[in-house]
Scaffold this motif. Structure first.
Motif, short mmCIF file in Angstrom:
data_model
loop_
_atom_site.label_atom_id
_atom_site.label_comp_id
_atom_site.label_asym_id
_atom_site.label_seq_id
_atom_site.Cartn_x
_atom_site.Cartn_y
_atom_site.Cartn_z
N ASP A 106 -0.58 6.99 6.34
CA ASP A 106 -1.21 5.93 7.14
C ASP A 106 -0.43 4.62 7.03
O ASP A 106 -0.23 3.93 8.04
CB ASP A 106 -2.66 5.71 6.69
CG ASP A 106 -3.57 6.88 7.06
OD1 ASP A 106 -3.17 7.71 7.91
OD2 ASP A 106 -4.67 6.96 6.49
N ALA A 107 0.00 4.29 5.83
CA ALA A 107 0.77 3.06 5.66
C ALA A 107 2.11 3.15 6.37
O ALA A 107 2.55 2.20 7.02
CB ALA A 107 0.98 2.77 4.17
N ARG A 146 2.36 1.66 -3.48
CA ARG A 146 1.36 2.14 -4.44
C ARG A 146 1.07 3.62 -4.24
O ARG A 146 0.99 4.39 -5.20
CB ARG A 146 0.06 1.33 -4.32
CG ARG A 146 0.11 -0.01 -5.00
CD ARG A 146 -1.28 -0.64 -5.06
NE ARG A 146 -1.86 -0.85 -3.75
CZ ARG A 146 -1.74 -1.96 -3.03
NH1 ARG A 146 -1.05 -2.97 -3.51
NH2 ARG A 146 -2.32 -2.06 -1.85
N ALA A 147 0.91 4.04 -2.99
CA ALA A 147 0.60 5.45 -2.71
C ALA A 147 1.77 6.35 -3.11
O ALA A 147 1.56 7.41 -3.71
CB ALA A 147 0.27 5.63 -1.23
N ARG A 168 -2.31 11.14 2.52
CA ARG A 168 -2.88 10.47 3.68
C ARG A 168 -2.70 8.96 3.59
O ARG A 168 -2.36 8.31 4.59
CB ARG A 168 -4.37 10.80 3.82
CG ARG A 168 -4.64 12.00 4.71
CD ARG A 168 -6.10 12.15 5.06
NE ARG A 168 -6.99 12.30 3.90
CZ ARG A 168 -7.10 13.40 3.16
NH1 ARG A 168 -6.38 14.46 3.45
NH2 ARG A 168 -7.93 13.44 2.14
N ARG A 169 -2.93 8.39 2.41
CA ARG A 169 -2.73 6.94 2.24
C ARG A 169 -1.30 6.55 2.54
O ARG A 169 -1.05 5.56 3.24
CB ARG A 169 -3.08 6.52 0.80
CG ARG A 169 -4.55 6.34 0.55
CD ARG A 169 -4.85 5.95 -0.88
NE ARG A 169 -3.96 4.93 -1.42
CZ ARG A 169 -3.77 4.74 -2.72
NH1 ARG A 169 -4.40 5.48 -3.61
NH2 ARG A 169 -2.95 3.80 -3.14
N ALA A 170 -0.35 7.31 2.00
CA ALA A 170 1.07 7.01 2.23
C ALA A 170 1.43 7.17 3.70
O ALA A 170 2.12 6.32 4.29
CB ALA A 170 1.95 7.90 1.36
N GLU A 221 0.83 -1.21 0.00
CA GLU A 221 0.00 0.00 0.00
C GLU A 221 0.87 1.26 0.00
O GLU A 221 0.61 2.21 -0.71
CB GLU A 221 -0.93 0.00 1.21
CG GLU A 221 -1.73 1.27 1.38
CD GLU A 221 -2.66 1.57 0.21
OE1 GLU A 221 -2.97 2.77 0.01
OE2 GLU A 221 -3.06 0.65 -0.51
N ARG A 222 1.93 1.23 0.82
CA ARG A 222 2.85 2.37 0.85
C ARG A 222 3.48 2.59 -0.53
O ARG A 222 3.52 3.72 -1.03
CB ARG A 222 3.95 2.12 1.88
CG ARG A 222 4.99 3.22 1.93
CD ARG A 222 6.30 2.74 2.47
NE ARG A 222 6.84 1.68 1.63
CZ ARG A 222 7.81 0.86 2.02
NH1 ARG A 222 8.32 0.96 3.21
NH2 ARG A 222 8.26 -0.07 1.21
N THR A 257 -5.37 13.13 -0.60
CA THR A 257 -5.76 11.74 -0.40
C THR A 257 -4.57 10.81 -0.51
O THR A 257 -4.40 9.90 0.31
CB THR A 257 -6.82 11.35 -1.45
OG1 THR A 257 -7.91 12.26 -1.37
CG2 THR A 257 -7.32 9.94 -1.23
N LEU A 258 -3.74 11.05 -1.52
CA LEU A 258 -2.57 10.18 -1.70
C LEU A 258 -1.58 10.34 -0.56
O LEU A 258 -0.98 9.35 -0.10
CB LEU A 258 -1.89 10.49 -3.04
CG LEU A 258 -2.69 10.09 -4.28
CD1 LEU A 258 -1.99 10.58 -5.54
CD2 LEU A 258 -2.87 8.59 -4.33
#
Length: 108
Positions: free
Chosen positions: A88-89, A53-54, A84-86, A50-51, A81-82
Motif C-alpha cells: 500500500d505504501a 517500517r513495513a 499489504r502495508r508495504a 511507513e514503507r 499484513t506486513l
C-alpha cells in the motif's frame, strides 16, 4: 627573474582559490526544518516512513522465521499484513497514484 616568479606564484594561488571557492563554501539550505514541508511533501515523507517500517518488519520476520524464533503458523499470520502495508505504501508513492489521488479529490 625573482619578480616573475613571485607574480607567477601569486597568479597560481589566485587561480587555485578561484577554482576551489565553490568547494570550500557550504551551500545555504533553504530550510532544515521539517515544519516547512508542504502538505504533499509531508504526506510523501509519511509514506516513505511507513514503507521503511513495513519492509524492516518484514525483514525481521523473515530472519526470525529462518532462525526458528517464529513458527510457521505465526509467520503465515503476520507476513500477509506486513506485505499489504508495504504494498500500500509503495503504491501510494508511485507518481501515477498521486495524480489519481489529486483527480479524486478535485472531482470530475
Amino acid at each position: 627573474m625573482t619578480l616573475a616568479l613571485i607574480l607567477a606564484a601569486v597568479l597560481a594561488v589566485v587561480a587555485v582559490v578561484f577554482v576551489a571557492r565553490p568547494f570550500l563554501l557550504e551551500p545555504a539550505p533553504r530550510s532544515d526544518r521539517l515544519d516547512d514541508l508542504g502538505e504533499a511533501d509531508r504526506r510523501r515523507l509519511e509514506l516513505v516512513e511507513e514503507r521503511d517500517r513495513a519492509l524492516a518488519a518484514l525483514k525481521e520476520l523473515e530472519f526470525d522465521h529462518r532462525t526458528g524464533k517464529v513458527t510457521d503458523a505465526d509467520y503465515r499470520t503476520q507476513v500477509g499484513t506486513l506485505r499489504r502495508r508495504a504494498a500500500d505504501a509503495l503504491k501510494a508513492l508511485e507518481p501515477r497514484a498521486e495524480a489519481r489521488h489529486e483527480r479524486v479529490r478535485s472531482g470530475p
